[in-house]
Design an enzyme around this catalytic site. Sequence first.
Site, PDB file in Angstrom:
ATOM      1  N   HIS A 138      54.771  32.274  32.186  1.00  0.00           N
ATOM      2  CA  HIS A 138      53.534  31.641  31.716  1.00  0.00           C
ATOM      3  C   HIS A 138      52.627  31.284  32.900  1.00  0.00           C
ATOM      4  CE1 HIS A 138      51.413  28.831  28.804  1.00  0.00           C
ATOM      5  NE2 HIS A 138      50.979  28.394  29.967  1.00  0.00           N
ATOM      6  N   GLU A 139      53.190  30.625  33.908  1.00  0.00           N
ATOM      7  CA  GLU A 139      52.372  30.180  35.041  1.00  0.00           C
ATOM      8  C   GLU A 139      51.905  31.360  35.890  1.00  0.00           C
ATOM      9  OE1 GLU A 139      51.282  27.300  34.652  1.00  0.00           O
ATOM     10  OE2 GLU A 139      52.845  26.657  33.263  1.00  0.00           O
TER      11      GLU A 139
ATOM     12  N   CYS B 189      50.318  25.397  25.849  1.00  0.00           N
ATOM     13  CA  CYS B 189      49.658  25.372  27.151  1.00  0.00           C
ATOM     14  C   CYS B 189      48.766  24.144  27.263  1.00  0.00           C
ATOM     15  CB  CYS B 189      48.827  26.648  27.320  1.00  0.00           C
ATOM     16  SG  CYS B 189      47.969  26.779  28.897  1.00  0.00           S
ATOM     17  N   LEU B 190      48.782  23.510  28.425  1.00  0.00           N
ATOM     18  CA  LEU B 190      47.927  22.344  28.652  1.00  0.00           C
ATOM     19  C   LEU B 190      46.445  22.709  28.579  1.00  0.00           C
ATOM     20  CD1 LEU B 190      49.907  20.763  31.624  1.00  0.00           C
ATOM     21  CD2 LEU B 190      49.855  19.961  29.250  1.00  0.00           C
TER      22      LEU B 190
ATOM     23  N   GLN C 138      44.385  26.252  36.344  1.00  0.00           N
ATOM     24  CA  GLN C 138      44.265  25.246  35.287  1.00  0.00           C
ATOM     25  C   GLN C 138      43.604  23.963  35.791  1.00  0.00           C
ATOM     26  OE1 GLN C 138      48.588  25.766  33.960  1.00  0.00           O
ATOM     27  NE2 GLN C 138      47.521  25.117  32.096  1.00  0.00           N
TER      28      GLN C 138
ATOM     29  N   GLY D  69      54.826  23.163  33.147  1.00  0.00           N
ATOM     30  CA  GLY D  69      54.336  23.893  34.301  1.00  0.00           C
ATOM     31  C   GLY D  69      52.831  23.771  34.401  1.00  0.00           C
TER      32      GLY D  69
ATOM     33  N   HIS E  14      48.977  32.887  34.322  1.00  0.00           N
ATOM     34  CA  HIS E  14      47.744  32.154  34.637  1.00  0.00           C
ATOM     35  C   HIS E  14      47.128  32.651  35.946  1.00  0.00           C
ATOM     36  CE1 HIS E  14      47.031  29.055  31.680  1.00  0.00           C
ATOM     37  NE2 HIS E  14      48.273  28.595  31.754  1.00  0.00           N
TER      38      HIS E  14
END
Length: 159
Positions: free
Chosen positions: A130-131, A88-89, A51, A46, A134
């Site tokens: 998670h997203e 996480c990226l 991000q 995701g 963010h």
Amino acid sequence: MAILNIVKEGDPTLRKVCRPVTEITPRIIQLLDDMQETLIDSNGAGLAAPQVGILRRIAVVDMEDGIVELINPEIIETEGEQEELEGCLSVPDVWGITHRPAKVTVRAMNRNGEIFTVTGEDLDARCFCHEIDHLDGHLFTDKAVRILTPDEVAEIRGE
């Protein structure tokens, strides 16, 4: 389409609350396309707009049936519990165990301005949470039950 730069932990953008999308413009459509390409290129599950440095309530999640675009997403229902591995990226090489719902239903808007709901379980449920976190300025490390060592991650992955 373009591959966007993924900002890393420490960038103040990741800690800000994103603004809702009030109009679907060509710029929003381009952002969705670029975020999809960036997600595929990064091999992530995701990606949220902050991000890539954009403070808008937009996320993309790679589900089994393909990538789902979420504009102004909100969790409307949860069920069950899970504690699983999460990364996480924007926080590379860090993994932790998080406590999340096992099943999540999200209401969002698509690129055509249509409201829809989507339900995800297990990994998909974690990705939705998670997203959306963010979009509210939270990282998974804020909610991690514990951060894992590289050896613990390898053991969980069976490496």
